[in-house]
Enzyme design. Structure first.
Site, PDB file in Angstrom:
ATOM      1  N   HIS A 255       0.839  -1.206   0.000  1.00  0.00           N
ATOM      2  CA  HIS A 255       0.000   0.000   0.000  1.00  0.00           C
ATOM      3  C   HIS A 255       0.872   1.255   0.000  1.00  0.00           C
ATOM      4  O   HIS A 255       0.683   2.166  -0.821  1.00  0.00           O
ATOM      5  CB  HIS A 255      -0.901  -0.030   1.236  1.00  0.00           C
ATOM      6  CG  HIS A 255      -1.810   1.138   1.374  1.00  0.00           C
ATOM      7  ND1 HIS A 255      -3.144   1.093   1.030  1.00  0.00           N
ATOM      8  CD2 HIS A 255      -1.598   2.403   1.832  1.00  0.00           C
ATOM      9  CE1 HIS A 255      -3.702   2.268   1.263  1.00  0.00           C
ATOM     10  NE2 HIS A 255      -2.786   3.090   1.751  1.00  0.00           N
ATOM     11  N   GLU A 256       1.846   1.310   0.900  1.00  0.00           N
ATOM     12  CA  GLU A 256       2.688   2.506   0.991  1.00  0.00           C
ATOM     13  C   GLU A 256       3.622   2.629  -0.211  1.00  0.00           C
ATOM     14  O   GLU A 256       3.980   3.744  -0.604  1.00  0.00           O
ATOM     15  CB  GLU A 256       3.469   2.498   2.301  1.00  0.00           C
ATOM     16  CG  GLU A 256       2.603   2.497   3.555  1.00  0.00           C
ATOM     17  CD  GLU A 256       1.576   3.620   3.607  1.00  0.00           C
ATOM     18  OE1 GLU A 256       1.789   4.675   2.966  1.00  0.00           O
ATOM     19  OE2 GLU A 256       0.541   3.447   4.285  1.00  0.00           O
ATOM     20  N   HIS A 259       1.743   4.676  -2.703  1.00  0.00           N
ATOM     21  CA  HIS A 259       1.847   6.109  -2.423  1.00  0.00           C
ATOM     22  C   HIS A 259       3.210   6.646  -2.842  1.00  0.00           C
ATOM     23  O   HIS A 259       3.318   7.671  -3.531  1.00  0.00           O
ATOM     24  CB  HIS A 259       1.663   6.361  -0.922  1.00  0.00           C
ATOM     25  CG  HIS A 259       0.246   6.373  -0.457  1.00  0.00           C
ATOM     26  ND1 HIS A 259      -0.716   7.197  -1.011  1.00  0.00           N
ATOM     27  CD2 HIS A 259      -0.378   5.673   0.534  1.00  0.00           C
ATOM     28  CE1 HIS A 259      -1.869   7.005  -0.381  1.00  0.00           C
ATOM     29  NE2 HIS A 259      -1.694   6.084   0.560  1.00  0.00           N
ATOM     30  N   GLU A 285      -4.611   7.919  -3.039  1.00  0.00           N
ATOM     31  CA  GLU A 285      -5.114   6.668  -2.486  1.00  0.00           C
ATOM     32  C   GLU A 285      -5.475   5.672  -3.579  1.00  0.00           C
ATOM     33  O   GLU A 285      -5.397   4.464  -3.373  1.00  0.00           O
ATOM     34  CB  GLU A 285      -6.325   6.938  -1.594  1.00  0.00           C
ATOM     35  CG  GLU A 285      -6.681   5.815  -0.652  1.00  0.00           C
ATOM     36  CD  GLU A 285      -5.601   5.523   0.384  1.00  0.00           C
ATOM     37  OE1 GLU A 285      -5.604   4.396   0.928  1.00  0.00           O
ATOM     38  OE2 GLU A 285      -4.770   6.408   0.661  1.00  0.00           O
TER      39      GLU A 285
END
Length: 490
Positions: A255-256, A259, A285
């Site tokens: 997930h990160e 980003h 997001e």
């Protein structure tokens, strides 16, 4: 030197100082000594004082009036600087500085309160943050809606009413799907066992590399609440480890990486300008969620991950790739937003959105927040909150003043659903690559169609350009229904 050159040179220094302030925040959440909270709050206040003075410098108004942009990028830069200048000038320097000081202190108080399950230790400082954010919202709104004024910082050109209508449209299908899944005769087996931290972190690095994370411009550290930080040539990620749940670490990492890769994928010509960062938190997001979910939790990638985890942990209690895929996507009635399955995640966001709108509007006070949270959670999820760390205290956002941020998580899911449909039409070798542990075909499509543009276009325009259609929740809801119908045999 032209007027435009003067404006860009001034903005370059402001962007650099802003990046330094962001690095102080990263340090506080990762490696700063616990006893340094008060000192850091003063440092953050000092940085904000300098930045606010630059952001409201009268010369900016003069340069903006006289600037003659020569191309699309310069025109958009002028537009964004003007927007930020107008907003900054509405906020008194005293308020900007006090917000920086108080939220830095509040973050440390929150971390301690969360560790000790002590909401009463946190609520007084949260009340201070809320009071300052209401004051900020009133200054920015100029007579308009207070929540919309704060939302503008995270998702420009979107209102709370539009978000509420979107959530109202999404909720029935999400709730119906959850009921069908939880009531299904077949329930996937959960992954169980002990998974040592160092092995998890080694696998997390492998997963980050599979999604193209640039280790020459990034690093990975541990944090209470995973996040990414930085831009241009230095964008860092964090993760967390629970030794009974390796998916927490692995999927937080992916997930990160989404980003961070967005920031690292922006056209390098935009560095140190307003174009050199993600255009909105909703679009941001969309990148983290499509990396984590549509690619990372898909059958192709989980098949590869099953093999790697079986080797790393000398076998698993789950014996085949299909059962492992089901375990990765298992739907359970949990408390924690960041650990929620794809169906229920948006329901967590809807809860927070409604509560924070009421907080900003003055309809809800911090003294009543724990009770309001617990009652709403029981209503929405059918489970009573067992302890504050699993309830109000689980998220860092309000402690650092991020009111208006939460709805962008669900908006990002909507954007990701649209992007996933377009990406799969455009990238036929996506799943074969993911099955080899190579996400680059998808990553490269996202970099070309979303990431490289940075702030060049408004958020909705970015999504429409990439997909050929306006943003719509239908692709996300269709994807969820198809995926979980298959996993649960509905």
């Amino acid at each position: 030197m032209t007027v435009m050159d003067d404006l860009l040179a001034f903005q370059r220094r402001t962007e650099a100082l802003s990046s330094v302030a962001e690095r102080l925040g990263w340090d506080q959440e990762t490696v700063m000594p616990r006893g340094a909270t008060e000192q850091r709050s003063e440092e953050m206040a000092a940085m904000e004082d300098v930045l606010h003075e630059r952001r409201t410098d009268p010369r900016i108004g003069e340069w903006l009036a006289a600037a003659l942009p020569q191309n699309e990028a310069e025109s958009r830069i002028v537009e964004l600087i003007n927007r930020d200048f107008t907003r900054a000038c509405r906020i008194p320097a005293r308020l900007a500085t006090e917000l920086a000081r108080t939220t830095s202190l509040a973050q440390g108080v929150w971390a301690e309160a969360r560790a000790n399950d002590a909401p009463d230790d946190f609520l007084p400082v949260l009340d201070q943050v809320l009071s300052l954010k209401r004051e900020e919202a009133a200054a920015l709104a100029d007579g308009g809606d207070l929540y919309d004024a704060l939302l503008e910082d995270y998702e420009p050109e979107t209102t709370g009413a539009e978000i509420a209508a979107l959530f109202d449209a999404m909720r029935p299908r999400l709730v119906a799907l959850r009921e069908d899944v939880l009531g299904a005769e077949h329930q996937p087996e959960a992954l169980t066992g002990h998974f040592p931290q160092e092995t998890q972190l080694r696998l997390a690095r492998i997963c980050a590399s599979a999604f193209g994370y640039d280790w020459t411009r990034g690093r990975m550290d541990l944090a209470v609440h995973p996040f990414s930080s930085g831009r241009w040539q230095d964008s860092r990620i964090t993760t967390r480890v629970v030794e009974t749940d390796p998916f927490n670490c692995l999927y937080s990492t992916i997930h990160e990486v989404g980003h961070s890769s967005y920031e690292l994928g922006i056209d390098e010509d935009y560095a140190f300008t307003p174009l050199g960062r993600g255009v909105s938190m909703g679009v941001h997001e969309s990148q983290s969620r499509i990396y984590e979910n549509q690619m990372g939790r898909g059958r192709a990638f989980t098949g590869w991950l099953f093999s790697r985890m079986s080797d790393a942990f000398d076998g698993l209690n789950i014996s085949d790739p299909d059962s492992f895929h089901a375990a990765v996507n298992r739907v359970t009635s949990g408390y924690i937003r960041t650990e929620a399955d794809e169906i229920q995640y948006n329901l967590h966001i809807m809860l927070r959105f409604d509560l924070e709108r009421d907080l900003i509007a003055g309809k809800l006070d911090t003294d009543d927040l724990v009770e309001a949270w617990n009652a709403r959670f029981l209503r929405d999820f059918g489970v009573a909150v067992d302890r504050p760390a699993n309830g109000l205290l689980q998220d860092v956002h309000w402690s650092v003043g991020l009111f208006g941020y939460f709805p962008t998580y669900a908006l990002g899911n909507v954007y990701a659903g649209c992007l996933n449909r377009a990406m799969r039409d455009a990238v036929p070798d996506l799943d074969p690559g993911l099955a080899r542990g190579d996400a680059m075909p998808g990553v490269e499509w996202l970099r070309e169609n979303v990431q490289r543009h940075g702030g060049l276009m408004p958020p909705r325009s970015i999504i429409e350009e990439a997909t050929g259609a306006p943003a719509d929740p239908a692709p996300l809801l269709d994807y969820l229904e198809e995926k979980f119908t298959r996993i649960y045999g509905l």
